[in-house]
Scaffold this motif. Structure first.
Motif, PDB file in Angstrom:
ATOM      1  N   GLY A  21      72.566  41.143  93.215  1.00 48.09           N
ATOM      2  CA  GLY A  21      71.989  42.374  93.741  1.00 48.09           C
ATOM      3  C   GLY A  21      71.128  43.089  92.713  1.00 48.09           C
ATOM      4  O   GLY A  21      70.035  43.575  93.022  1.00 48.09           O
ATOM      5  N   ILE A  22      71.617  43.141  91.476  1.00 48.67           N
ATOM      6  CA  ILE A  22      70.840  43.796  90.409  1.00 48.67           C
ATOM      7  C   ILE A  22      69.555  43.017  90.124  1.00 48.67           C
ATOM      8  O   ILE A  22      68.481  43.602  89.989  1.00 48.67           O
ATOM      9  CB  ILE A  22      71.699  43.955  89.132  1.00 48.67           C
ATOM     10  N   LEU A  23      69.653  41.690  90.061  1.00 49.46           N
ATOM     11  CA  LEU A  23      68.454  40.877  89.833  1.00 49.46           C
ATOM     12  C   LEU A  23      67.468  41.011  90.995  1.00 49.46           C
ATOM     13  O   LEU A  23      66.250  41.067  90.789  1.00 49.46           O
ATOM     14  CB  LEU A  23      68.833  39.410  89.618  1.00 49.46           C
ATOM     15  N   GLY A  24      67.986  41.076  92.216  1.00 45.31           N
ATOM     16  CA  GLY A  24      67.122  41.277  93.375  1.00 45.31           C
ATOM     17  C   GLY A  24      66.440  42.633  93.349  1.00 45.31           C
ATOM     18  O   GLY A  24      65.268  42.761  93.711  1.00 45.31           O
ATOM     19  N   ALA A  25      67.167  43.664  92.906  1.00 39.32           N
ATOM     20  CA  ALA A  25      66.571  44.998  92.800  1.00 39.32           C
ATOM     21  C   ALA A  25      65.482  45.017  91.731  1.00 39.32           C
ATOM     22  O   ALA A  25      64.416  45.617  91.937  1.00 39.32           O
ATOM     23  CB  ALA A  25      67.651  46.034  92.491  1.00 39.32           C
ATOM     24  N   ILE A  26      65.717  44.352  90.612  1.00 40.22           N
ATOM     25  CA  ILE A  26      64.698  44.284  89.545  1.00 40.22           C
ATOM     26  C   ILE A  26      63.462  43.551  90.048  1.00 40.22           C
ATOM     27  O   ILE A  26      62.330  43.993  89.831  1.00 40.22           O
ATOM     28  CB  ILE A  26      65.282  43.608  88.284  1.00 40.22           C
ATOM     29  N   ARG A  27      63.677  42.430  90.741  1.00 34.74           N
ATOM     30  CA  ARG A  27      62.553  41.674  91.306  1.00 34.74           C
ATOM     31  C   ARG A  27      61.752  42.545  92.278  1.00 34.74           C
ATOM     32  O   ARG A  27      60.517  42.540  92.261  1.00 34.74           O
ATOM     33  CB  ARG A  27      63.091  40.435  92.022  1.00 34.74           C
ATOM     34  N   SER A  28      62.446  43.327  93.090  1.00 34.79           N
ATOM     35  CA  SER A  28      61.767  44.193  94.057  1.00 34.79           C
ATOM     36  C   SER A  28      60.994  45.314  93.375  1.00 34.79           C
ATOM     37  O   SER A  28      59.880  45.647  93.795  1.00 34.79           O
ATOM     38  CB  SER A  28      62.779  44.781  95.032  1.00 34.79           C
ATOM     39  N   VAL A  29      61.577  45.892  92.335  1.00 33.72           N
ATOM     40  CA  VAL A  29      60.884  46.960  91.605  1.00 33.72           C
ATOM     41  C   VAL A  29      59.607  46.422  90.961  1.00 33.72           C
ATOM     42  O   VAL A  29      58.559  47.082  90.994  1.00 33.72           O
ATOM     43  CB  VAL A  29      61.823  47.615  90.560  1.00 33.72           C
ATOM     44  N   ASP A  93      63.521  44.762 100.662  1.00 31.04           N
ATOM     45  CA  ASP A  93      64.311  43.882  99.803  1.00 31.04           C
ATOM     46  C   ASP A  93      65.078  44.688  98.749  1.00 31.04           C
ATOM     47  O   ASP A  93      66.224  44.374  98.431  1.00 31.04           O
ATOM     48  CB  ASP A  93      63.402  42.854  99.137  1.00 31.04           C
ATOM     49  N   PHE A  94      64.453  45.733  98.217  1.00 28.94           N
ATOM     50  CA  PHE A  94      65.121  46.598  97.244  1.00 28.94           C
ATOM     51  C   PHE A  94      66.333  47.283  97.884  1.00 28.94           C
ATOM     52  O   PHE A  94      67.421  47.314  97.295  1.00 28.94           O
ATOM     53  CB  PHE A  94      64.141  47.641  96.704  1.00 28.94           C
ATOM     54  N   CYS A  95      66.159  47.813  99.074  1.00 30.91           N
ATOM     55  CA  CYS A  95      67.271  48.476  99.774  1.00 30.91           C
ATOM     56  C   CYS A  95      68.400  47.486 100.047  1.00 30.91           C
ATOM     57  O   CYS A  95      69.591  47.813  99.871  1.00 30.91           O
ATOM     58  CB  CYS A  95      66.789  49.099 101.076  1.00 30.91           C
ATOM     59  N   ALA A  96      68.054  46.266 100.478  1.00 27.33           N
ATOM     60  CA  ALA A  96      69.076  45.252 100.747  1.00 27.33           C
ATOM     61  C   ALA A  96      69.818  44.862  99.469  1.00 27.33           C
ATOM     62  O   ALA A  96      71.040  44.652  99.495  1.00 27.33           O
ATOM     63  CB  ALA A  96      68.432  44.025 101.388  1.00 27.33           C
ATOM     64  N   ALA A  97      69.108  44.779  98.345  1.00 25.87           N
ATOM     65  CA  ALA A  97      69.750  44.427  97.071  1.00 25.87           C
ATOM     66  C   ALA A  97      70.701  45.528  96.615  1.00 25.87           C
ATOM     67  O   ALA A  97      71.810  45.249  96.132  1.00 25.87           O
ATOM     68  CB  ALA A  97      68.690  44.156  96.007  1.00 25.87           C
ATOM     69  N   ILE A  98      70.301  46.782  96.778  1.00 26.11           N
ATOM     70  CA  ILE A  98      71.186  47.895  96.411  1.00 26.11           C
ATOM     71  C   ILE A  98      72.425  47.896  97.312  1.00 26.11           C
ATOM     72  O   ILE A  98      73.544  48.122  96.847  1.00 26.11           O
ATOM     73  CB  ILE A  98      70.418  49.236  96.493  1.00 26.11           C
ATOM     74  N   LEU A  99      72.221  47.629  98.603  1.00 25.05           N
ATOM     75  CA  LEU A  99      73.365  47.550  99.517  1.00 25.05           C
ATOM     76  C   LEU A  99      74.302  46.403  99.142  1.00 25.05           C
ATOM     77  O   LEU A  99      75.521  46.524  99.287  1.00 25.05           O
ATOM     78  CB  LEU A  99      72.891  47.404 100.960  1.00 25.05           C
ATOM     79  N   ARG A 106      82.471  47.809  96.506  1.00 27.33           N
ATOM     80  CA  ARG A 106      83.428  48.500  97.384  1.00 27.33           C
ATOM     81  C   ARG A 106      84.069  47.583  98.418  1.00 27.33           C
ATOM     82  O   ARG A 106      84.811  48.064  99.278  1.00 27.33           O
ATOM     83  CB  ARG A 106      82.732  49.648  98.094  1.00 27.33           C
ATOM     84  N   SER A 107      83.765  46.305  98.368  1.00 27.98           N
ATOM     85  CA  SER A 107      84.289  45.323  99.324  1.00 27.98           C
ATOM     86  C   SER A 107      83.998  45.731 100.766  1.00 27.98           C
ATOM     87  O   SER A 107      84.880  45.790 101.613  1.00 27.98           O
ATOM     88  CB  SER A 107      85.788  45.117  99.119  1.00 27.98           C
ATOM     89  N   ARG A 108      82.734  45.996 101.032  1.00 30.44           N
ATOM     90  CA  ARG A 108      82.283  46.356 102.389  1.00 30.44           C
ATOM     91  C   ARG A 108      81.357  45.262 102.898  1.00 30.44           C
ATOM     92  O   ARG A 108      80.233  45.132 102.429  1.00 30.44           O
ATOM     93  CB  ARG A 108      81.544  47.692 102.382  1.00 30.44           C
ATOM     94  N   LYS A 109      81.832  44.498 103.851  1.00 31.40           N
ATOM     95  CA  LYS A 109      81.050  43.358 104.336  1.00 31.40           C
ATOM     96  C   LYS A 109      79.780  43.777 105.064  1.00 31.40           C
ATOM     97  O   LYS A 109      78.762  43.104 104.994  1.00 31.40           O
ATOM     98  CB  LYS A 109      81.897  42.457 105.217  1.00 31.40           C
ATOM     99  N   GLN A 110      79.794  44.919 105.748  1.00 36.21           N
ATOM    100  CA  GLN A 110      78.616  45.354 106.496  1.00 36.21           C
ATOM    101  C   GLN A 110      77.462  45.721 105.567  1.00 36.21           C
ATOM    102  O   GLN A 110      76.310  45.708 105.989  1.00 36.21           O
ATOM    103  CB  GLN A 110      78.939  46.499 107.463  1.00 36.21           C
ATOM    104  N   TYR A 111      77.733  46.044 104.303  1.00 38.29           N
ATOM    105  CA  TYR A 111      76.665  46.340 103.347  1.00 38.29           C
ATOM    106  C   TYR A 111      76.018  45.062 102.815  1.00 38.29           C
ATOM    107  O   TYR A 111      74.911  45.106 102.289  1.00 38.29           O
ATOM    108  CB  TYR A 111      77.204  47.146 102.171  1.00 38.29           C
ATOM    109  N   ILE A 112      76.698  43.949 102.938  1.00 40.31           N
ATOM    110  CA  ILE A 112      76.188  42.675 102.427  1.00 40.31           C
ATOM    111  C   ILE A 112      75.279  41.999 103.453  1.00 40.31           C
ATOM    112  O   ILE A 112      74.371  41.256 103.103  1.00 40.31           O
ATOM    113  CB  ILE A 112      77.364  41.763 102.025  1.00 40.31           C
ATOM    114  N   LEU A 113      75.483  42.296 104.707  1.00 38.01           N
ATOM    115  CA  LEU A 113      74.734  41.654 105.783  1.00 38.01           C
ATOM    116  C   LEU A 113      73.215  41.825 105.687  1.00 38.01           C
ATOM    117  O   LEU A 113      72.479  40.847 105.893  1.00 38.01           O
ATOM    118  CB  LEU A 113      75.251  42.163 107.128  1.00 38.01           C
ATOM    119  N   PRO A 114      72.671  43.012 105.359  1.00 34.75           N
ATOM    120  CA  PRO A 114      71.205  43.114 105.233  1.00 34.75           C
ATOM    121  C   PRO A 114      70.625  42.174 104.176  1.00 34.75           C
ATOM    122  O   PRO A 114      69.549  41.600 104.376  1.00 34.75           O
ATOM    123  CB  PRO A 114      70.970  44.580 104.844  1.00 34.75           C
TER     124      PRO A 114
END
Length: 193
Positions: A21-29, A93-99, A106-114
């Motif tokens: 997620g962090i690498l995806g956020a960096i790539r998006s930024v 993509d940035f929003c999905a990586a942060i989610l 937080r172990s929330r599966k619905q945040y991983i789906l995007p």
């Protein structure tokens, strides 16, 4: 049941999800910054390229009724549309990586789906791009090898995130309980016959 027990054979699925997620956020930024920069300076770049072509005496072959200024304006418009689409994709993509990071922490599966959806679409598009570029380019083998390598690496990392999603889904289920048809009912005996 999760496909993998660990991400990249060395860390837990949660840690792998956070890192991806962090690498995806960096790539998006980086994508947001570059496309914004090009959009900001697009007119200057196109004018400089046009001036360089004219200085070298190179002319463009244009259809009848289309002058050089019209062709330049059309080229600018097409480039702007492509850059705006790319910018919007990078923001999503940035929003999905942060989610993904939040969902993994937080172990929330619905945040991983995007992230699974956007990354899955990205894998399909990039694989199609490499295959199409391979058949339209001079070196078919190199393009196909690039497509296979991209598909394997991206696919493996996507499966790691899918495993995280499945693991959270399994661990967040409440335990099954067996209920008797008559809960807490006690037998009553009578002394009357």
């Amino acid at each position: 049941m999760p496909i993998f027990k660990q991400c990249c054979c060395c860390c837990s699925l949660q840690t792998g999800g956070i890192v991806l997620g962090i690498l995806g956020a960096i790539r998006s930024v980086i994508g947001i910054a570059l496309s914004s920069l090009v959009l900001f300076f697009l007119d200057d770049v196109v004018d400089q390229v046009k001036a360089d072509r004219e200085a070298k005496g190179k002319t463009m072959d244009l259809p009848d009724g289309l002058n050089s200024d019209d062709a330049t304006d059309i080229a600018k418009l097409v480039i702007k549309i492509i850059l705006w689409v790319f910018l919007i994709i990078c923001v999503v993509d940035f929003c999905a990586a942060i989610l993904l990071v939040i969902g993994a922490k937080r172990s929330r599966k619905q945040y991983i789906l995007p992230y699974l959806i956007t990354d899955g679409m990205g894998i399909i598009v990039s694989t199609l791009y490499f295959v199409i570029a391979a058949f339209n380019g001079p070196q078919i083998a190199q393009g196909l090898v690039s497509a296979v390598i991209t598909l394997l690496i991206s696919g493996y990392l996507w499966l790691c995130v899918l495993s995280l999603y499945q693991w959270i889904k399994e661990t967040s289920r409440p335990p099954t309980t067996v209920r008797s048809p008559y809960p807490e009912q006690q037998a009553v005996y009578s002394t009357m016959a």
